[in-house]
Design a protein around this motif. Structure first.
Motif, PDB file in Angstrom:
ATOM      1  N   ASP A  36      36.960  76.817  59.386  1.00 53.60           N
ATOM      2  CA  ASP A  36      37.858  76.063  60.251  1.00 53.60           C
ATOM      3  C   ASP A  36      38.108  76.893  61.510  1.00 53.60           C
ATOM      4  O   ASP A  36      38.653  77.994  61.420  1.00 53.60           O
ATOM      5  CB  ASP A  36      39.167  75.801  59.507  1.00 53.60           C
ATOM      6  N   ARG A  59      35.361  78.629  54.164  1.00 56.71           N
ATOM      7  CA  ARG A  59      35.762  77.226  54.146  1.00 56.71           C
ATOM      8  C   ARG A  59      36.941  76.988  53.204  1.00 56.71           C
ATOM      9  O   ARG A  59      37.204  77.765  52.292  1.00 56.71           O
ATOM     10  CB  ARG A  59      34.579  76.363  53.750  1.00 56.71           C
ATOM     11  N   LEU A  60      37.628  75.899  53.460  1.00 50.90           N
ATOM     12  CA  LEU A  60      38.680  75.405  52.580  1.00 50.90           C
ATOM     13  C   LEU A  60      38.071  74.298  51.741  1.00 50.90           C
ATOM     14  O   LEU A  60      37.553  73.324  52.288  1.00 50.90           O
ATOM     15  CB  LEU A  60      39.849  74.851  53.395  1.00 50.90           C
ATOM     16  N   ARG A  70      44.209  73.535  47.905  1.00 50.02           N
ATOM     17  CA  ARG A  70      42.812  73.847  48.198  1.00 50.02           C
ATOM     18  C   ARG A  70      42.544  75.329  47.960  1.00 50.02           C
ATOM     19  O   ARG A  70      43.458  76.127  47.845  1.00 50.02           O
ATOM     20  CB  ARG A  70      42.493  73.476  49.644  1.00 50.02           C
ATOM     21  N   THR A  71      41.254  75.655  47.927  1.00 49.57           N
ATOM     22  CA  THR A  71      40.814  77.032  47.740  1.00 49.57           C
ATOM     23  C   THR A  71      40.243  77.537  49.054  1.00 49.57           C
ATOM     24  O   THR A  71      39.403  76.884  49.658  1.00 49.57           O
ATOM     25  CB  THR A  71      39.726  77.110  46.653  1.00 49.57           C
ATOM     26  N   LEU A  72      40.704  78.703  49.489  1.00 49.26           N
ATOM     27  CA  LEU A  72      40.178  79.338  50.692  1.00 49.26           C
ATOM     28  C   LEU A  72      39.207  80.421  50.264  1.00 49.26           C
ATOM     29  O   LEU A  72      39.542  81.284  49.449  1.00 49.26           O
ATOM     30  CB  LEU A  72      41.305  79.956  51.517  1.00 49.26           C
ATOM     31  N   SER A 104      49.254  73.852  50.793  1.00 54.34           N
ATOM     32  CA  SER A 104      47.902  73.598  51.288  1.00 54.34           C
ATOM     33  C   SER A 104      46.871  74.497  50.624  1.00 54.34           C
ATOM     34  O   SER A 104      45.771  74.066  50.314  1.00 54.34           O
ATOM     35  CB  SER A 104      47.834  73.802  52.800  1.00 54.34           C
ATOM     36  N   VAL A 105      47.197  75.757  50.446  1.00 53.79           N
ATOM     37  CA  VAL A 105      46.277  76.705  49.811  1.00 53.79           C
ATOM     38  C   VAL A 105      46.909  77.159  48.507  1.00 53.79           C
ATOM     39  O   VAL A 105      48.002  77.708  48.491  1.00 53.79           O
ATOM     40  CB  VAL A 105      46.014  77.930  50.723  1.00 53.79           C
TER      41      VAL A 105
END
Length: 152
Positions: A36, A59-60, A70-72, A104-105
């Motif tokens: 991103d 990437r996320l 999500r996974t970073l 979010s993460v």
């Protein structure tokens, strides 16, 4: 009565812009590991200077906050950097969620690349910080390159 015959085949329509640009964007996404751009730009502020020097974001993946977070992916050069990033994992997730939005993460995946994760931002300084024989060899190499390039 005259019958007209076609002398040329009918031209097909131009390809859709999405199809024409898909290859370009696919290659670019692979080169950047689907990173991103906004996250990459703010990475030193979000991760902190020490952590940003050890890793870079990838990437996320996964679903957003409603889907469990999500996974970073974080790319690190070696196991020592992976251990350092792992110790800072909870604080980093908290800072990322402050920036990206709550939840979010939820997870960070650390991926070892075997390569340095940061590139130098310009030419090496004259002294270079090297000592002894290695420093002398590198200085000689720099001089030869400058001479070959016409002093540039």
């Amino acid at each position: 009565m005259t019958i007209y015959q076609r002398t040329r085949p009918i031209r097909s329509a131009a390809p859709a812009i999405a199809r024409a640009s898909a290859g370009v964007f696919r290659k670019l996404a692979q080169q950047t590991k689907f990173m991103d751009p906004a996250l990459a730009e703010r990475w030193p502020q979000l991760a902190g200077e020490k952590l940003a020097a050890l890793c870079r974001p990838g990437r996320l993946t996964g679903r957003g906050p409603g889907g469990g977070g999500r996974t970073l992916e974080l790319f690190v050069p070696n196991g020592a950097a992976a251990a350092a990033v792992d110790m800072e994992r909870d604080g980093l997730i908290a800072r990322l969620n402050t920036y990206l939005g709550p939840g979010s993460v939820s997870r960070i995946a650390v991926i070892q690349t075997g390569k340095a994760v940061t590139a130098s931002k310009g030419p090496a300084p004259e002294g270079g910080g090297e000592d002894g024989e290695l420093g002398a060899a590198l200085a000689s190499f720099r001089t030869a390159i400058r001479r070959r390039n016409g002093g540039k």
